[in-house]
Write an enzyme that holds these catalytic residues in place. Structure first.
Site, PDB file in Angstrom:
ATOM      1  N   SER A 199       0.821  -1.220   0.000  1.00 44.41           N
ATOM      2  CA  SER A 199       0.000   0.000   0.000  1.00 44.41           C
ATOM      3  C   SER A 199       0.852   1.266   0.000  1.00 44.41           C
ATOM      4  O   SER A 199       1.810   1.386   0.766  1.00 44.41           O
ATOM      5  CB  SER A 199      -0.924   0.016   1.224  1.00 44.41           C
ATOM      6  OG  SER A 199      -1.602   1.257   1.267  1.00 44.41           O
TER       7      SER A 199
ATOM      8  N   LYS B 183     -12.845  -4.664   0.879  1.00 47.09           N
ATOM      9  CA  LYS B 183     -13.686  -3.574   0.381  1.00 47.09           C
ATOM     10  C   LYS B 183     -15.187  -3.908   0.384  1.00 47.09           C
ATOM     11  O   LYS B 183     -16.017  -3.020   0.427  1.00 47.09           O
ATOM     12  CB  LYS B 183     -13.247  -3.156  -1.021  1.00 47.09           C
ATOM     13  CG  LYS B 183     -11.966  -2.336  -1.020  1.00 47.09           C
ATOM     14  CD  LYS B 183     -11.648  -1.823  -2.411  1.00 47.09           C
ATOM     15  CE  LYS B 183     -10.487  -0.845  -2.374  1.00 47.09           C
ATOM     16  NZ  LYS B 183     -10.287  -0.192  -3.678  1.00 47.09           N
TER      17      LYS B 183
ATOM     18  N   ASP C 207     -12.811   6.595  -4.725  1.00 46.46           N
ATOM     19  CA  ASP C 207     -12.046   6.331  -5.961  1.00 46.46           C
ATOM     20  C   ASP C 207     -12.586   7.132  -7.151  1.00 46.46           C
ATOM     21  O   ASP C 207     -11.822   7.733  -7.905  1.00 46.46           O
ATOM     22  CB  ASP C 207     -12.076   4.835  -6.310  1.00 46.46           C
ATOM     23  CG  ASP C 207     -11.059   4.038  -5.504  1.00 46.46           C
ATOM     24  OD1 ASP C 207     -10.085   4.628  -5.016  1.00 46.46           O
ATOM     25  OD2 ASP C 207     -11.261   2.817  -5.373  1.00 46.46           O
TER      26      ASP C 207
HETATM   27  N1  LIG Z   1      -4.976   4.716 -10.157  1.00 45.75           N
HETATM   28  C1  LIG Z   1      -5.644   4.205  -9.148  1.00 45.75           C
HETATM   29  O1  LIG Z   1      -5.866   4.857  -8.116  1.00 45.75           O
HETATM   30  C2  LIG Z   1      -6.203   2.822  -9.272  1.00 45.75           C
HETATM   31  C3  LIG Z   1      -7.235   2.397  -8.423  1.00 45.75           C
HETATM   32  C4  LIG Z   1      -7.737   1.097  -8.571  1.00 45.75           C
HETATM   33  C5  LIG Z   1      -7.200   0.252  -9.540  1.00 45.75           C
HETATM   34  N2  LIG Z   1      -6.181   0.709 -10.331  1.00 45.75           N
HETATM   35  C6  LIG Z   1      -5.630  -0.185 -11.389  1.00 45.75           C
HETATM   36  O2  LIG Z   1      -6.699  -0.512 -12.271  1.00 45.75           O
HETATM   37  C7  LIG Z   1      -6.552  -1.834 -12.778  1.00 45.75           C
HETATM   38  C8  LIG Z   1      -7.858  -2.610 -12.552  1.00 45.75           C
HETATM   39  O3  LIG Z   1      -8.135  -2.690 -11.175  1.00 45.75           O
HETATM   40  P1  LIG Z   1      -9.514  -3.336 -10.649  1.00 45.75           P
HETATM   41  O4  LIG Z   1      -9.477  -3.281  -9.170  1.00 45.75           O
HETATM   42  O5  LIG Z   1     -10.689  -2.749 -11.362  1.00 45.75           O
HETATM   43  O6  LIG Z   1      -9.309  -4.867 -11.126  1.00 45.75           O
HETATM   44  P2  LIG Z   1     -10.406  -6.004 -11.376  1.00 45.75           P
HETATM   45  O7  LIG Z   1     -11.655  -5.721 -10.617  1.00 45.75           O
HETATM   46  O8  LIG Z   1      -9.685  -7.285 -11.164  1.00 45.75           O
HETATM   47  O9  LIG Z   1     -10.749  -5.857 -12.964  1.00 45.75           O
HETATM   48  C9  LIG Z   1      -9.779  -6.165 -13.933  1.00 45.75           C
HETATM   49  C10 LIG Z   1     -10.266  -5.714 -15.320  1.00 45.75           C
HETATM   50  O10 LIG Z   1      -9.197  -5.953 -16.253  1.00 45.75           O
HETATM   51  C11 LIG Z   1      -9.703  -6.736 -17.328  1.00 45.75           C
HETATM   52  N3  LIG Z   1      -8.635  -7.574 -17.883  1.00 45.75           N
HETATM   53  C12 LIG Z   1      -7.761  -8.356 -17.204  1.00 45.75           C
HETATM   54  N4  LIG Z   1      -6.930  -8.979 -18.075  1.00 45.75           N
HETATM   55  C13 LIG Z   1      -7.300  -8.569 -19.328  1.00 45.75           C
HETATM   56  C14 LIG Z   1      -6.831  -8.864 -20.641  1.00 45.75           C
HETATM   57  N5  LIG Z   1      -5.811  -9.707 -20.848  1.00 45.75           N
HETATM   58  N6  LIG Z   1      -7.440  -8.256 -21.688  1.00 45.75           N
HETATM   59  C15 LIG Z   1      -8.462  -7.406 -21.489  1.00 45.75           C
HETATM   60  N7  LIG Z   1      -8.969  -7.101 -20.282  1.00 45.75           N
HETATM   61  C16 LIG Z   1      -8.383  -7.672 -19.200  1.00 45.75           C
HETATM   62  C17 LIG Z   1     -10.806  -7.553 -16.727  1.00 45.75           C
HETATM   63  O11 LIG Z   1     -11.648  -8.035 -17.751  1.00 45.75           O
HETATM   64  P3  LIG Z   1     -12.524  -9.404 -17.536  1.00 45.75           P
HETATM   65  O12 LIG Z   1     -13.772  -8.983 -16.818  1.00 45.75           O
HETATM   66  O13 LIG Z   1     -12.764  -9.865 -18.928  1.00 45.75           O
HETATM   67  O14 LIG Z   1     -11.668 -10.353 -16.741  1.00 45.75           O
HETATM   68  C18 LIG Z   1     -11.482  -6.492 -15.838  1.00 45.75           C
HETATM   69  O15 LIG Z   1     -12.277  -5.634 -16.610  1.00 45.75           O
HETATM   70  C19 LIG Z   1      -5.330  -2.404 -12.063  1.00 45.75           C
HETATM   71  O16 LIG Z   1      -4.232  -2.264 -12.932  1.00 45.75           O
HETATM   72  C20 LIG Z   1      -5.150  -1.515 -10.847  1.00 45.75           C
HETATM   73  O17 LIG Z   1      -3.795  -1.417 -10.445  1.00 45.75           O
HETATM   74  C21 LIG Z   1      -5.678   1.961 -10.229  1.00 45.75           C
END
Ligand SMILES: NC(=O)c1ccc[n+]([C@@H]2O[C@H](COP(=O)([O-])OP(=O)(O)OC[C@H]3O[C@@H](n4cnc5c(N)ncnc54)[C@H](OP(=O)(O)O)[C@@H]3O)[C@@H](O)[C@H]2O)c1
Length: 280
Positions: free
Chosen positions: A21, A72, A108
């Site tokens: 974190s 969460k 967020d």
């Molecule tokens: N900047 C920030 O403050 C912040 C905050 C939160 C998260 N993030 C980043 O955002 C990203 C997603 O986080 P999350 O919590 O939403 O994750 P999550 O709930 O696990 O969702 C992952 C997403 O990525 C897609 N995905 C995974 N592998 C893929 C591939 N090979 N091709 C196409 N789509 C793919 C998934 O699609 P499917 O449904 O088809 O599996 C799903 O839509 C992470 O990289 C995280 O580090 C950043």
């Protein structure tokens, strides 16, 4: 680390694991900057101990905590009051303790929109296309809708996008394979999948159909300049990186717990980004 006193205000982040974190570093920076008599701690809390740990923090006089994975969803159950932001985002990331009661929020989506504005991008400039339908996408969709922005979504697994559309209407679902062609009809592209993250292949997308006025936001922040943002920059599109969302989402919690509304600026960005360099 400041020397604490009997009146220090305490907060932290509950996660399992919690070592990754960035929140202690981020909040620690603001605590030092504002010379606040307080501390923000990493709290490694296993899922089976979540309720006991939160009740203990309330009893011990903490101001509140951030909640990260895997807590969460569990955090909903422990709240006396849940903000609309958390209900719509489907997750609680910030708990505020007052008079023995617990309020849950999700910051967020707010953080994402605040960072857009901070980057000079008006979220209301036109329709937004969201790629991905995970937890982060959901919070962003809800926040953009709250701004009155028409939102479309495309996800590799279409059923997941459709489920989101049922929960957050009106949300237009597009085919994942149509993502490049769909750019022409949108003013903002928001990438929320894990593609382009360090160790993952880049997102496959053809930006040639993107309007020249389009803003491209990637919420992946390791690396800061993802292949998507590099391609967008090469086409002269406005780029918004993922670090800002991480920084801005922390503002409401800090303000509630420590009584000061902090700022996101270049010094903070450099301080937090320096910890990301070389990350696997
Ligand atoms: N900047 C920030 O403050 C912040 C905050 C939160 C998260 N993030 C980043 O955002 C990203 C997603 O986080 P999350 O919590 O939403 O994750 P999550 O709930 O696990 O969702 C992952 C997403 O990525 C897609 N995905 C995974 N592998 C893929 C591939 N090979 N091709 C196409 N789509 C793919 C998934 O699609 P499917 O449904 O088809 O599996 C799903 O839509 C992470 O990289 C995280 O580090 C950043």
């Amino acid at each position: 680390m400041p020397v604490l006193s009997g009146t220090s205000r305490l907060a932290g982040v509950c996660g399992w694991p919690v070592a990754h974190s960035r929140s202690p570093r981020l909040h620690g920076f603001w605590l030092q900057r504002h010379k606040i008599n307080g501390a923000y701690m990493p709290l490694a809390v296993a899922p089976e101990n979540f309720t006991t740990a939160i009740r203990g923090l309330v009893a011990a006089g903490f101001q509140g905590t951030n909640v990260t994975q895997p807590h969460k969803l569990a955090a909903f159950a422990i709240c006396d009051t849940v903000h609309d932001s958390a209900r719509r985002a489907g997750a609680v990331n910030t708990l505020i303790f007052r008079d023995g009661k617990i309020t849950g929020r999700n910051t967020d989506g707010w953080g994402f929109v605040a960072h857009l504005r901070g980057s000079g991008v008006d979220p209301k400039a036109g329709p937004a296309l969201i790629l991905g339908a995970g937890g982060a996408a959901r919070a962003i969709v809800a926040a953009l809708q709250d701004e009155g922005v028409p939102v479309s979504i495309a996800n590799r697994t279409r059923a997941r996008a459709e489920e989101l559309a049922r929960e957050l209407p009106p949300l237009k679902v597009l085919d994942w394979d149509d993502r490049s062609a769909a750019l022409a009809d949108h003013a903002l592209l928001v990438h929320t999948t894990s593609q382009g993250m360090h160790g993952h292949p880049p997102l496959e997308i053809d930006l040639s159909r993107a309007p020249s006025s389009m803003a491209v936001a990637d919420i992946v922040y390791v690396p800061l300049e993802t292949p998507l943002l590099a391609a967008a920059r090469a086409r002269g599109l406005r780029c918004v990186d993922g670090l800002g969302m991480l920084l801005y989402q922390a503002i409401p919690g800090f303000s509630e717990w420590f009584g000061v509304t902090p700022q996101v600026d270049d010094e903070l960005r450099r301080f937090v980004a320096s910890d990301l360099i070389g990350e696997k």
